[in-house]
Write a protein that holds these residues in place. Structure first.
Motif, mmCIF file in Angstrom:
data_model
loop_
_atom_site.group_PDB
_atom_site.id
_atom_site.type_symbol
_atom_site.label_atom_id
_atom_site.label_comp_id
_atom_site.label_asym_id
_atom_site.label_seq_id
_atom_site.Cartn_x
_atom_site.Cartn_y
_atom_site.Cartn_z
ATOM 1 N N ILE A 54 0.661 -1.363 -0.060
ATOM 2 C CA ILE A 54 0.022 0.022 0.053
ATOM 3 C C ILE A 54 0.971 1.393 -0.162
ATOM 4 O O ILE A 54 0.575 2.169 -0.688
ATOM 5 C CB ILE A 54 -1.042 -0.293 1.214
ATOM 6 C CG1 ILE A 54 -1.968 -1.111 0.953
ATOM 7 C CG2 ILE A 54 -1.640 1.411 1.430
ATOM 8 C CD1 ILE A 54 -3.012 -1.325 2.341
ATOM 9 N N LEU A 55 1.861 1.364 0.941
ATOM 10 C CA LEU A 55 2.752 2.536 0.867
ATOM 11 C C LEU A 55 3.424 2.644 -0.637
ATOM 12 O O LEU A 55 3.587 3.732 -0.781
ATOM 13 C CB LEU A 55 3.936 2.172 1.924
ATOM 14 C CG LEU A 55 3.058 2.670 3.415
ATOM 15 C CD1 LEU A 55 4.324 2.179 4.428
ATOM 16 C CD2 LEU A 55 2.898 4.045 3.559
ATOM 17 N N ASN A 56 4.003 1.371 -1.007
ATOM 18 C CA ASN A 56 4.671 1.701 -2.190
ATOM 19 C C ASN A 56 3.885 2.311 -3.375
ATOM 20 O O ASN A 56 4.386 3.139 -4.172
ATOM 21 C CB ASN A 56 5.344 0.174 -2.653
ATOM 22 C CG ASN A 56 6.416 0.376 -3.760
ATOM 23 O OD1 ASN A 56 6.754 1.354 -4.198
ATOM 24 N ND2 ASN A 56 7.009 -0.668 -4.144
ATOM 25 N N LEU A 57 2.580 1.562 -3.455
ATOM 26 C CA LEU A 57 1.880 2.248 -4.606
ATOM 27 C C LEU A 57 1.349 3.756 -4.263
ATOM 28 O O LEU A 57 1.148 4.418 -5.255
ATOM 29 C CB LEU A 57 0.581 1.189 -4.456
ATOM 30 C CG LEU A 57 0.734 0.083 -5.144
ATOM 31 C CD1 LEU A 57 -0.770 -0.892 -5.058
ATOM 32 C CD2 LEU A 57 1.110 -0.176 -6.686
ATOM 33 N N SER A 58 0.956 4.114 -3.124
ATOM 34 C CA SER A 58 0.607 5.337 -2.900
ATOM 35 C C SER A 58 1.923 6.399 -3.023
ATOM 36 O O SER A 58 1.737 7.453 -3.582
ATOM 37 C CB SER A 58 0.086 5.682 -1.470
ATOM 38 O OG SER A 58 1.015 5.005 -0.564
ATOM 39 N N TRP A 59 2.951 6.044 -2.531
ATOM 40 C CA TRP A 59 4.308 6.856 -2.689
ATOM 41 C C TRP A 59 4.481 7.063 -4.285
ATOM 42 O O TRP A 59 4.953 8.056 -4.650
ATOM 43 C CB TRP A 59 5.253 6.380 -1.993
ATOM 44 C CG TRP A 59 6.662 7.199 -2.092
ATOM 45 C CD1 TRP A 59 7.717 7.329 -2.568
ATOM 46 C CD2 TRP A 59 6.366 8.684 -1.635
ATOM 47 N NE1 TRP A 59 8.360 8.295 -2.340
ATOM 48 C CE2 TRP A 59 7.759 9.253 -1.871
ATOM 49 C CE3 TRP A 59 5.578 9.531 -0.956
ATOM 50 C CZ2 TRP A 59 8.065 10.550 -1.531
ATOM 51 C CZ3 TRP A 59 5.977 10.878 -0.564
ATOM 52 C CH2 TRP A 59 7.111 11.137 -0.799
ATOM 53 N N GLY A 61 2.478 7.107 -6.712
ATOM 54 C CA GLY A 61 1.491 7.944 -7.258
ATOM 55 C C GLY A 61 1.734 9.523 -6.878
ATOM 56 O O GLY A 61 1.899 10.414 -7.591
ATOM 57 N N ILE A 62 2.154 9.601 -5.691
ATOM 58 C CA ILE A 62 2.645 10.890 -4.987
ATOM 59 C C ILE A 62 3.946 11.505 -5.788
ATOM 60 O O ILE A 62 3.954 12.575 -6.378
ATOM 61 C CB ILE A 62 2.730 10.804 -3.738
ATOM 62 C CG1 ILE A 62 1.594 10.801 -2.903
ATOM 63 C CG2 ILE A 62 3.415 12.353 -3.070
ATOM 64 C CD1 ILE A 62 1.740 10.544 -1.467
#
Length: 84
Positions: A54-59, A61-62
């Protein structure tokens, strides 16, 4: 695989920011799960790996939103010159 696709579209500063951010976020997740929430390695393995995804995908995108490469203007100016 995500990194290969993402790194094509990031600037040099964006690549550095992406990798530093991933390492920092994974370290914060590990500190929270194993230090604050008091999970053991057996109990905290699944939440840690799910949190990493989850953190890898969200970061990613950011990072893409902040540091994407600008579109090349050279092709547009060539077309304008040819039209004149």
């Amino acid at each position: 695989m995500l990194e290969r696709l993402l790194l094509k579209h990031l600037t040099k500063k964006g690549k550095i920011g992406y990798f530093v951010g991933v390492v920092v976020l994974f370290a914060l997740l590990a500190v929270y799960l194993f230090g604050i929430a008091d999970y053991s390695m057996d109990r905290g393995r699944n939440p840690f790996f799910i949190g990493m995804i989850i953190l890898n995908l969200s970061w990613a995108g950011i990072s893409y939103a902040l540091w994407k490469k600008p579109k090349e203007e050279g092709a547009a100016t060539k077309v304008e010159v040819l039209e004149k």
